[in-house]
Design a protein around this motif. Structure first.
Motif, PDB file in Angstrom:
ATOM      1  N   HIS A   1     -13.263 -83.843 -14.808  1.00  0.00           N
ATOM      2  CA  HIS A   1     -11.892 -83.340 -14.910  1.00  0.00           C
ATOM      3  C   HIS A   1     -10.880 -84.445 -14.632  1.00  0.00           C
ATOM      4  CE1 HIS A   1     -14.346 -79.711 -14.007  1.00  0.00           C
ATOM      5  NE2 HIS A   1     -13.623 -79.236 -15.010  1.00  0.00           N
TER       6      HIS A   1
ATOM      7  N   VAL B   1      -7.441 -90.666 -18.943  1.00  0.00           N
ATOM      8  CA  VAL B   1      -7.603 -90.358 -20.367  1.00  0.00           C
ATOM      9  C   VAL B   1      -6.781 -91.330 -21.217  1.00  0.00           C
ATOM     10  CG1 VAL B   1      -7.198 -88.603 -22.136  1.00  0.00           C
ATOM     11  CG2 VAL B   1      -8.139 -87.943 -19.923  1.00  0.00           C
TER      12      VAL B   1
ATOM     13  N   ARG C   1      -7.823 -83.849 -21.380  1.00  0.00           N
ATOM     14  CA  ARG C   1      -8.907 -84.079 -22.334  1.00  0.00           C
ATOM     15  C   ARG C   1      -8.425 -85.053 -23.403  1.00  0.00           C
ATOM     16  NH1 ARG C   1     -12.084 -79.147 -23.524  1.00  0.00           N
ATOM     17  NH2 ARG C   1     -11.406 -79.323 -25.682  1.00  0.00           N
TER      18      ARG C   1
ATOM     19  N   GLU D   1      -8.519 -85.066 -26.795  1.00  0.00           N
ATOM     20  CA  GLU D   1      -8.859 -84.149 -27.882  1.00  0.00           C
ATOM     21  C   GLU D   1      -8.665 -84.799 -29.236  1.00  0.00           C
ATOM     22  OE1 GLU D   1      -7.312 -80.243 -28.015  1.00  0.00           O
ATOM     23  OE2 GLU D   1      -8.108 -79.669 -26.048  1.00  0.00           O
TER      24      GLU D   1
ATOM     25  N   TYR E   1     -12.326 -80.098 -29.222  1.00  0.00           N
ATOM     26  CA  TYR E   1     -13.331 -80.699 -28.344  1.00  0.00           C
ATOM     27  C   TYR E   1     -12.804 -82.006 -27.763  1.00  0.00           C
ATOM     28  CZ  TYR E   1     -14.637 -83.791 -32.249  1.00  0.00           C
ATOM     29  OH  TYR E   1     -14.617 -84.715 -33.264  1.00  0.00           O
ATOM     30  N   ASP E   2     -13.454 -82.437 -26.706  1.00  0.00           N
ATOM     31  CA  ASP E   2     -13.021 -83.562 -25.892  1.00  0.00           C
ATOM     32  C   ASP E   2     -13.996 -84.719 -26.098  1.00  0.00           C
ATOM     33  OD1 ASP E   2     -12.058 -85.218 -23.909  1.00  0.00           O
ATOM     34  OD2 ASP E   2     -12.787 -83.983 -22.241  1.00  0.00           O
TER      35      ASP E   2
END
Length: 651
Positions: free
Chosen positions: A525, A531, A610, A612, A622-623
């Motif tokens: 997470h 990210v 995420r 994405e 989806y990640d």
């Protein structure tokens, strides 16, 4: 103070128009009132037919969409789930949609149609039937169809296709990249100005009802100065509420006022003629269904009357001018629902509540007028519409307590409408940011109050209502094109689904280090910084490699940066849509089952980010955070292969 977090042209353009309107109304109210009257008359005379046709078309379009297979498309990635429970969602829909209006018109509209009907003898049984049938028509499915068009367009393109949550995003299928330029800015400015006009109508009605409550309970005079003071007080309260955000402020108030509304309706049902009201509700539903199609297109072309302009066309214009606000707000709270769930909920749940409300208050007023009031309620409504609700309470036990409940309800509806409107306008003028910066939310909360006050000075409620009719003219055209944009976007879903049936490319690098790294990414997470760094390094390197290989083989491709996102665009030739592979950080709530102390991490946070993947058709849901360079390259190639197949399937 640095003006960060805004879209410059929509913000400054909307702010200038809004502040100029406030100044004009305050400095020269007579000229402002005359100008509004001329513009209002022109719109009703020249565009009334278009308003009726457009709203009828919206209803047909949305009902067909809800029952079609396209209703299964989710407003977000396929695996997304709603952010709010059904009860909370419906409460938030209703409190932002028309809460003030039903309190103001709950008694007044049925009584006015009963005493001055368009098609029956005044005071007759047929007039009573028509009064509720017409009121249901004005506040039912048609009203919410207008909101649903705007809300669906924003939710679909915002959450399914990864566009910013602003009005212009719904026009990308029609305008392409031109929505990012001045044309898109103008669409957003129209939306902001229309929102301010529609919101001012509700705030004007709300302050008149608050003033009437004060007059009934405390003998407060019903004057413009008192109403301006009330606007100032409630605007300050709304400013405080909007500063707390959607979940902490608006959500809790919405749930509270829905409960309070049912309590008030329950008390009226018990204290009033219960059997008559229950019987009337059953009959009203049948009358509404029976006249649904006829009233949809009944503009009195063969027997011209001012009635249709004063009532039906005013309502359609009011709903359309307010639709950017309500539409964007309901889109914001509807992520994760299917189109069918969204449409059935938006079209029927609040409309059903309105029908119950108008039966209890409207039919009670008609019954009292015929049986115990001797026409006094009709006379009161004709002389002083805001006091209509309290005229009904006079013939019930515990009238003072009922008045206090009604006053509290209006005050909270006033606050939720104002702060939700400020939040939505802040989103439009901040490039679709779902959590706009605090100063921007506060600015628009104060501006909403200023516009409502200025319009009251320029001619009272009449000026406020005329502003909504005028603002709806450009928005009605915008919304028709929105329907085309929705349809075009959804038909692409069919071809996209077919192309997705191709077998997926196998992942590369399935060794011990690879799967351990991927598993660590799934359970970690990460925050936004992690990210963003992953996108800047690993994703960018992978896309650079694909672009270089394409160039070596003589194919056009380029890498672009947009905020925190990186985009690979492959040019497929004249008249063919480019292939897009976009990776961007997307915020999501940490699932409740994962909210361990370690997962909460920094400062007890409950959201993570995420990386994405978005294609031209929107998010793939989806990640790829934790993929290595080769795995990302394989993912790009697989999607490119599917996209070429998708193009071959398109009509």
């Amino acid at each position: 103070m640095r003006l960060t977090g805004i879209a410059p042209l929509p913000f400054f353009g909307s702010a200038v128009v809004s502040l100029a309107l406030i100044a004009f109304a305050i400095l020269n109210p007579d000229a402002a009132s005359a100008l509004f009257q001329v513009a209002n008359d022109w719109v009703l005379r020249e565009m009334g037919w278009f308003y009726m046709l457009a709203v009828g078309g919206f209803v047909i379009f949305l009902l067909c969409l809800a029952i079609s297979p396209l209703g299964n498309v989710r407003l977000g990635p396929d695996e997304s789930v709603p952010d709010y429970s059904y009860g909370t969602w419906i409460a938030m829909l209703f409190s932002a949609g028309m809460g003030i209006g039903i309190v103001f018109y709950g008694v007044a509209e049925p009584i006015m149609h009963f005493s001055n009907p368009p098609d029956a003898a005044p005071g007759s049984p047929q007039a009573a039937r028509d009064a509720l049938s017409i009121t249901f028509f004005h506040w039912g499915v048609h009203a919410w169809a207008i909101y649903a068009v705007m809300g669906l367009a924003l939710a679909y393109f915002g959450f399914r296709r990864g566009e910013p949550l602003v009005i212009r995003s719904a026009f990308r299928p029609l305008l392409g990249d031109r929505v990012n330029g001045p044309l898109g800015d103008m669409i957003d400015i129209f939306a902001v100005v229309g929102t301010l006009a529609g919101l001012s109508t509700s705030l004007g009605l709300g302050v008149a009802q608050l003033n009437a409550t004060g007059a009934y309970l405390f003998g407060l005079p019903q004057t413009i100065n008192i109403q301006l003071g009330l606007i100032a007080v409630v605007t300050l309260l709304a400013t405080l509420t909007v500063a707390t955000g959607l979940d902490n402020g608006i959500r809790r108030l919405s749930e509270f006022i829905l409960i309070l509304s049912f309590v008030l309706m329950g008390l009226i049902l018990i204290l009033g003629p219960t059997q008559f009201l229950l019987q009337a509700f059953v009959e009203n539903i049948g009358l509404y269904i029976d006249s649904f199609v006829t009233r949809t297109f009944h503009i009195y072309a063969y027997e011209p009357t001012d009635w249709v302009g004063s009532w039906t066309l005013f309502y359609w214009a009011w709903w359309m001018s307010w639709s950017p606000f309500v539409g964007l707000f309901i889109a914001r709270i509807s992520r994760g629902r299917t189109i069918r769930q969204f449409l059935l909920g938006v079209l029927f749940a609040p409309a059903g509540f309105s029908c119950i409300w108008f039966t209890i208050f409207g039919d009670l007023a008609i019954w009292q007028d015929l049986n115990v009031a001797g026409g006094a309620i009709s006379r009161t409504v004709a002389e002083n519409m805001p006091i209509a609700l309290f005229a009904v309470f006079e013939y019930l036990p515990a009238s003072a307590w009922l008045a206090w409940l009604a006053g509290l309800l209006v005050a909270i509806y006033f606050v939720t409408a104002s702060d939700a409107g400020a939040l939505v306008i802040a989103m439009i003028t901040s490039k679709g940011d779902e959590e706009p910066v605090l100063w921007l939310r506060v600015f628009w909360a104060l501006t909403c109050g200023g516009v409502a006050g200025g319009l009251l000075l320029a001619g009272g409620l009449d000026a406020v209502e005329m502003a909504a009719v005028i603002a709806a003219a450009p928005l009605s055209i915008v919304m028709v094109f929105m329907c085309f944009g929705i349809w075009k976007g959804l038909t692409d879903e069919v071809a996209l689904t077919a192309s997705a049936a191709l077998p997926a490319a196998p992942l590369i690098g399935e060794g011990s280090a690879s799967w351990r790294r991927r598993l660590g990414a799934i359970v970690s997470h990460p925050g936004k910084r992690q990210v963003t760094e992953f996108i800047d390094r690993t994703v960018t390197q992978a896309l650079d490699a694909v672009q270089a290989e394409l160039a070596r083989r003589g194919h056009g491709g380029e890498i672009a940066r947009e905020d925190d996102a990186v985009i690979l665009r492959i040019d497929l030739g004249e008249g063919i849509s480019d292939f897009l592979y976009r990776v961007q950080p997307v915020s999501r709530p940490i699932p409740s089952f994962a909210l361990t102390d370690a997962a909460r991490g920094e400062g007890g946070r409950n959201r993570y980010y995420r990386a994405e993947v978005f294609l031209a058709q929107g998010s793939r849901g989806y990640d790829i955070f934790g993929y290595d360079r080769e795995e990302i390259i394989a993912d790009v190639v697989a999607h490119y292969d599917r996209y070429l197949h998708y193009l071959s399937l398109r009509p």
